[in-house]
Design a protein around this motif. Sequence first.
Motif, PDB file in Angstrom:
ATOM      1  N   ALA A   1      42.612  40.472  40.848  1.00 59.43           N
ATOM      2  CA  ALA A   1      41.862  40.255  39.608  1.00 59.43           C
ATOM      3  C   ALA A   1      42.665  40.717  38.396  1.00 59.43           C
ATOM      4  O   ALA A   1      42.682  40.041  37.357  1.00 59.43           O
ATOM      5  CB  ALA A   1      40.524  40.988  39.672  1.00 59.43           C
ATOM      6  N   VAL A   2      43.336  41.857  38.519  1.00 58.18           N
ATOM      7  CA  VAL A   2      44.164  42.358  37.419  1.00 58.18           C
ATOM      8  C   VAL A   2      45.308  41.378  37.158  1.00 58.18           C
ATOM      9  O   VAL A   2      45.641  41.098  36.005  1.00 58.18           O
ATOM     10  CB  VAL A   2      44.687  43.778  37.725  1.00 58.18           C
ATOM     11  CG1 VAL A   2      45.756  44.195  36.732  1.00 58.18           C
ATOM     12  CG2 VAL A   2      43.540  44.777  37.718  1.00 58.18           C
ATOM     13  N   GLY A   3      45.883  40.848  38.221  1.00 53.69           N
ATOM     14  CA  GLY A   3      46.954  39.870  38.068  1.00 53.69           C
ATOM     15  C   GLY A   3      46.490  38.628  37.337  1.00 53.69           C
ATOM     16  O   GLY A   3      47.186  38.100  36.466  1.00 53.69           O
ATOM     17  N   LYS A   4      45.299  38.167  37.686  1.00 51.36           N
ATOM     18  CA  LYS A   4      44.755  36.983  37.015  1.00 51.36           C
ATOM     19  C   LYS A   4      44.512  37.274  35.534  1.00 51.36           C
ATOM     20  O   LYS A   4      44.789  36.434  34.679  1.00 51.36           O
ATOM     21  CB  LYS A   4      43.455  36.539  37.694  1.00 51.36           C
ATOM     22  CG  LYS A   4      43.684  35.884  39.033  1.00 51.36           C
ATOM     23  CD  LYS A   4      42.381  35.489  39.693  1.00 51.36           C
ATOM     24  CE  LYS A   4      42.677  34.930  41.084  1.00 51.36           C
ATOM     25  NZ  LYS A   4      41.456  34.598  41.812  1.00 51.36           N
ATOM     26  N   ALA A   5      43.987  38.472  35.249  1.00 48.91           N
ATOM     27  CA  ALA A   5      43.737  38.848  33.859  1.00 48.91           C
ATOM     28  C   ALA A   5      45.044  38.915  33.069  1.00 48.91           C
ATOM     29  O   ALA A   5      45.123  38.434  31.935  1.00 48.91           O
ATOM     30  CB  ALA A   5      43.012  40.187  33.804  1.00 48.91           C
ATOM     31  N   LYS A   6      46.077  39.506  33.663  1.00 48.95           N
ATOM     32  CA  LYS A   6      47.375  39.585  32.994  1.00 48.95           C
ATOM     33  C   LYS A   6      47.918  38.191  32.706  1.00 48.95           C
ATOM     34  O   LYS A   6      48.474  37.934  31.636  1.00 48.95           O
ATOM     35  CB  LYS A   6      48.390  40.340  33.857  1.00 48.95           C
ATOM     36  CG  LYS A   6      48.215  41.826  33.876  1.00 48.95           C
ATOM     37  CD  LYS A   6      49.306  42.465  34.727  1.00 48.95           C
ATOM     38  CE  LYS A   6      49.159  43.944  34.848  1.00 48.95           C
ATOM     39  NZ  LYS A   6      50.223  44.527  35.692  1.00 48.95           N
TER      40      LYS A   6
ATOM     41  N   LYS B   1      52.675  37.111  31.629  1.00 50.07           N
ATOM     42  CA  LYS B   1      52.175  36.012  32.462  1.00 50.07           C
ATOM     43  C   LYS B   1      52.860  36.030  33.831  1.00 50.07           C
ATOM     44  O   LYS B   1      52.202  35.916  34.868  1.00 50.07           O
ATOM     45  CB  LYS B   1      52.435  34.686  31.751  1.00 50.07           C
ATOM     46  CG  LYS B   1      51.781  33.496  32.358  1.00 50.07           C
ATOM     47  CD  LYS B   1      52.002  32.273  31.464  1.00 50.07           C
ATOM     48  CE  LYS B   1      51.432  31.034  32.073  1.00 50.07           C
ATOM     49  NZ  LYS B   1      51.646  29.855  31.227  1.00 50.07           N
ATOM     50  N   ALA B   2      54.180  36.230  33.827  1.00 51.23           N
ATOM     51  CA  ALA B   2      54.929  36.293  35.090  1.00 51.23           C
ATOM     52  C   ALA B   2      54.534  37.517  35.905  1.00 51.23           C
ATOM     53  O   ALA B   2      54.426  37.445  37.135  1.00 51.23           O
ATOM     54  CB  ALA B   2      56.422  36.312  34.800  1.00 51.23           C
ATOM     55  N   GLU B   3      54.312  38.634  35.216  1.00 53.19           N
ATOM     56  CA  GLU B   3      53.892  39.850  35.922  1.00 53.19           C
ATOM     57  C   GLU B   3      52.540  39.637  36.601  1.00 53.19           C
ATOM     58  O   GLU B   3      52.317  40.073  37.735  1.00 53.19           O
ATOM     59  CB  GLU B   3      53.801  41.011  34.928  1.00 53.19           C
ATOM     60  CG  GLU B   3      53.488  42.343  35.560  1.00 53.19           C
ATOM     61  CD  GLU B   3      53.431  43.477  34.549  1.00 53.19           C
ATOM     62  OE1 GLU B   3      52.709  44.453  34.817  1.00 53.19           O
ATOM     63  OE2 GLU B   3      54.105  43.392  33.501  1.00 53.19           O
ATOM     64  N   GLY B   4      51.634  38.947  35.904  1.00 49.73           N
ATOM     65  CA  GLY B   4      50.319  38.647  36.479  1.00 49.73           C
ATOM     66  C   GLY B   4      50.434  37.768  37.709  1.00 49.73           C
ATOM     67  O   GLY B   4      49.768  38.009  38.722  1.00 49.73           O
ATOM     68  N   LYS B   5      51.296  36.771  37.638  1.00 43.91           N
ATOM     69  CA  LYS B   5      51.498  35.903  38.804  1.00 43.91           C
ATOM     70  C   LYS B   5      52.106  36.693  39.961  1.00 43.91           C
ATOM     71  O   LYS B   5      51.755  36.483  41.119  1.00 43.91           O
ATOM     72  CB  LYS B   5      52.391  34.716  38.442  1.00 43.91           C
ATOM     73  CG  LYS B   5      51.697  33.682  37.596  1.00 43.91           C
ATOM     74  CD  LYS B   5      52.580  32.483  37.340  1.00 43.91           C
ATOM     75  CE  LYS B   5      51.852  31.453  36.506  1.00 43.91           C
ATOM     76  NZ  LYS B   5      52.626  30.230  36.341  1.00 43.91           N
ATOM     77  N   GLY B   6      53.003  37.607  39.636  1.00 46.11           N
ATOM     78  CA  GLY B   6      53.617  38.444  40.665  1.00 46.11           C
ATOM     79  C   GLY B   6      52.585  39.340  41.340  1.00 46.11           C
ATOM     80  O   GLY B   6      52.589  39.487  42.563  1.00 46.11           O
ATOM     81  N   ASP B   7      51.711  39.928  40.536  1.00 49.43           N
ATOM     82  CA  ASP B   7      50.651  40.775  41.091  1.00 49.43           C
ATOM     83  C   ASP B   7      49.754  39.975  42.033  1.00 49.43           C
ATOM     84  O   ASP B   7      49.347  40.451  43.092  1.00 49.43           O
ATOM     85  CB  ASP B   7      49.806  41.380  39.972  1.00 49.43           C
ATOM     86  CG  ASP B   7      50.542  42.451  39.177  1.00 49.43           C
ATOM     87  OD1 ASP B   7      51.629  42.875  39.615  1.00 49.43           O
ATOM     88  OD2 ASP B   7      50.018  42.859  38.114  1.00 49.43           O
ATOM     89  N   GLN B   8      49.448  38.751  41.628  1.00 54.36           N
ATOM     90  CA  GLN B   8      48.612  37.900  42.471  1.00 54.36           C
ATOM     91  C   GLN B   8      49.319  37.561  43.781  1.00 54.36           C
ATOM     92  O   GLN B   8      48.691  37.518  44.843  1.00 54.36           O
ATOM     93  CB  GLN B   8      48.261  36.612  41.735  1.00 54.36           C
ATOM     94  CG  GLN B   8      47.327  36.811  40.572  1.00 54.36           C
ATOM     95  CD  GLN B   8      47.092  35.524  39.828  1.00 54.36           C
ATOM     96  OE1 GLN B   8      46.586  34.561  40.398  1.00 54.36           O
ATOM     97  NE2 GLN B   8      47.458  35.496  38.560  1.00 54.36           N
ATOM     98  N   GLY B   9      50.623  37.347  43.686  1.00 51.08           N
ATOM     99  CA  GLY B   9      51.394  37.046  44.893  1.00 51.08           C
ATOM    100  C   GLY B   9      51.408  38.208  45.859  1.00 51.08           C
ATOM    101  O   GLY B   9      51.233  38.030  47.071  1.00 51.08           O
TER     102      GLY B   9
END
Length: 57
Positions: free
Chosen positions: A14-19, A32-40
């Motif tokens: 959820a934090v990744g999506k928010a980022k 944006k890339a950090e958020g995608k990385g967190d989601q991954g």
Amino acid sequence: MGFIDKAKNAAEDAVGKAKEVVGDVTNNDDLKAEGKGDQGVAGVKKVGESVKDVFKK
């Protein structure tokens, strides 16, 4: 994996999506890339949980 670990992984997703959304809105490609990385990372953890759950049964 216990309930707490699953909840932490869901929160990380959820934090990744928010980022990612904030990065998109503010035109901040790094955020944006950090958020995608967190989601991954959260997705990989979820797969690991699923594999462990299969072998527990």
